[in-house]
Design a protein around this motif. Sequence first.
Motif, PDB file in Angstrom:
ATOM      1  N   ILE A 107       0.862  -1.187   0.000  1.00 34.53           N
ATOM      2  CA  ILE A 107       0.000   0.000   0.000  1.00 34.53           C
ATOM      3  C   ILE A 107       0.894   1.231   0.000  1.00 34.53           C
ATOM      4  CG2 ILE A 107      -1.730   1.336   1.279  1.00 34.53           C
ATOM      5  CD1 ILE A 107      -2.764  -1.294   2.472  1.00 34.53           C
ATOM      6  N   GLN A 108       0.530   2.193  -0.817  1.00 35.29           N
ATOM      7  CA  GLN A 108       1.207   3.483  -0.766  1.00 35.29           C
ATOM      8  C   GLN A 108       0.167   4.565  -0.508  1.00 35.29           C
ATOM      9  OE1 GLN A 108       2.108   5.595  -4.793  1.00 35.29           O
ATOM     10  NE2 GLN A 108       2.816   3.475  -5.007  1.00 35.29           N
ATOM     11  N   VAL A 109       0.633   5.709  -0.066  1.00 36.00           N
ATOM     12  CA  VAL A 109      -0.273   6.798   0.278  1.00 36.00           C
ATOM     13  C   VAL A 109       0.084   8.029  -0.554  1.00 36.00           C
ATOM     14  CG1 VAL A 109      -1.169   8.259   2.133  1.00 36.00           C
ATOM     15  CG2 VAL A 109      -0.502   5.881   2.625  1.00 36.00           C
ATOM     16  N   ALA A 110      -0.917   8.541  -1.255  1.00 38.12           N
ATOM     17  CA  ALA A 110      -0.778   9.795  -2.002  1.00 38.12           C
ATOM     18  C   ALA A 110      -1.453  10.894  -1.190  1.00 38.12           C
ATOM     19  CB  ALA A 110      -1.420   9.664  -3.380  1.00 38.12           C
ATOM     20  N   SER A 111      -1.032  12.132  -1.417  1.00 35.37           N
ATOM     21  CA  SER A 111      -1.541  13.225  -0.593  1.00 35.37           C
ATOM     22  C   SER A 111      -2.236  14.289  -1.437  1.00 35.37           C
ATOM     23  CB  SER A 111      -0.389  13.850   0.195  1.00 35.37           C
ATOM     24  OG  SER A 111       0.639  14.280  -0.671  1.00 35.37           O
ATOM     25  N   PRO A 136      -8.108  18.246   3.363  1.00 38.05           N
ATOM     26  CA  PRO A 136      -6.903  17.420   3.439  1.00 38.05           C
ATOM     27  C   PRO A 136      -7.299  15.942   3.335  1.00 38.05           C
ATOM     28  CG  PRO A 136      -6.890  19.095   5.161  1.00 38.05           C
ATOM     29  CD  PRO A 136      -8.253  19.121   4.536  1.00 38.05           C
ATOM     30  N   THR A 137      -6.580  15.223   2.479  1.00 42.40           N
ATOM     31  CA  THR A 137      -6.963  13.835   2.180  1.00 42.40           C
ATOM     32  C   THR A 137      -5.724  12.979   1.968  1.00 42.40           C
ATOM     33  OG1 THR A 137      -8.995  14.599   1.100  1.00 42.40           O
ATOM     34  CG2 THR A 137      -8.261  12.379   0.553  1.00 42.40           C
ATOM     35  N   LEU A 138      -5.760  11.802   2.563  1.00 44.71           N
ATOM     36  CA  LEU A 138      -4.739  10.787   2.323  1.00 44.71           C
ATOM     37  C   LEU A 138      -5.378   9.692   1.485  1.00 44.71           C
ATOM     38  CD1 LEU A 138      -3.251  10.657   5.929  1.00 44.71           C
ATOM     39  CD2 LEU A 138      -2.244  11.760   3.912  1.00 44.71           C
ATOM     40  N   HIS A 139      -4.762   9.390   0.362  1.00 46.14           N
ATOM     41  CA  HIS A 139      -5.291   8.381  -0.561  1.00 46.14           C
ATOM     42  C   HIS A 139      -4.476   7.108  -0.398  1.00 46.14           C
ATOM     43  CE1 HIS A 139      -6.013   7.113  -5.015  1.00 46.14           C
ATOM     44  NE2 HIS A 139      -6.652   6.347  -4.156  1.00 46.14           N
ATOM     45  N   LEU A 140      -5.102   6.075   0.127  1.00 47.44           N
ATOM     46  CA  LEU A 140      -4.458   4.787   0.351  1.00 47.44           C
ATOM     47  C   LEU A 140      -4.689   3.922  -0.885  1.00 47.44           C
ATOM     48  CD1 LEU A 140      -4.951   6.148   3.093  1.00 47.44           C
ATOM     49  CD2 LEU A 140      -5.358   3.913   4.058  1.00 47.44           C
ATOM     50  N   ILE A 141      -3.604   3.497  -1.509  1.00 45.26           N
ATOM     51  CA  ILE A 141      -3.672   2.821  -2.800  1.00 45.26           C
ATOM     52  C   ILE A 141      -2.972   1.471  -2.727  1.00 45.26           C
ATOM     53  CG2 ILE A 141      -3.154   3.056  -5.267  1.00 45.26           C
ATOM     54  CD1 ILE A 141      -2.482   6.071  -4.550  1.00 45.26           C
ATOM     55  N   ARG A 142      -3.632   0.448  -3.213  1.00 43.87           N
ATOM     56  CA  ARG A 142      -2.993  -0.864  -3.306  1.00 43.87           C
ATOM     57  C   ARG A 142      -1.944  -0.836  -4.422  1.00 43.87           C
ATOM     58  NH1 ARG A 142      -6.109  -5.000  -0.885  1.00 43.87           N
ATOM     59  NH2 ARG A 142      -8.190  -4.268  -0.291  1.00 43.87           N
ATOM     60  N   GLU A 143      -0.743  -1.277  -4.104  1.00 48.54           N
ATOM     61  CA  GLU A 143       0.330  -1.324  -5.101  1.00 48.54           C
ATOM     62  C   GLU A 143      -0.038  -2.250  -6.261  1.00 48.54           C
ATOM     63  OE1 GLU A 143       3.530   0.025  -5.231  1.00 48.54           O
ATOM     64  OE2 GLU A 143       3.581   1.067  -3.312  1.00 48.54           O
TER      65      GLU A 143
END
Length: 181
Positions: A107-111, A136-143
């Motif tokens: 998982i990576q996080v985009a901002s 403000p938002t943190l986007h949790l993304i499956r690699e």
Amino acid sequence: MNFDKDTIVADTRDWLVKAVIGLNLCPFAKSVHVKNQVRYSVSDATTPGELLTDLVHELTLLRDADPEEIDTTLLVHPAVLQDFFDFNDFLDIVDAAVEELDLGGLIQVASFHPDYQFADAKSDDIENYSNRSPYPTLHLIREASLDRAVEAFPDAADIYETNKATLRKMGLEGWKKLWQV
């Protein structure tokens, strides 16, 4: 600022549809949106510590969820880290949490932030709007999802430059018109 969770989710979904998908800022977003695989989580956090607790919960939830049900999460936190530079500093804590949970490579996080500013940009540069969200938002993304998307979109490395060109062409006035009802 209105902290009604339904309004926050509606505003965030509207941004996703009009800007992220509508301007094709992320060519990968449409498929998970139309499949209803985006989880919208609104944090009640008022401190960075509380937000970290919510982040850990959402990272764990995403890790354990069936990707067909939840492929990505938008963790919106309207009551904390309103200052972009504080938000940006918090991203080191986000990265540490991902590593602490052994989610690096998974998982990576985009901002995204209402005042987002790329390091090499001036605050009023239109290019910043590619990462400007209503809250403000943190986007949790499956690699794994990113890997599949990049395979299907061979020009993925060009997304940032394409976004800059799109935003420059539309300009600030065009961006503002996007939000007129």
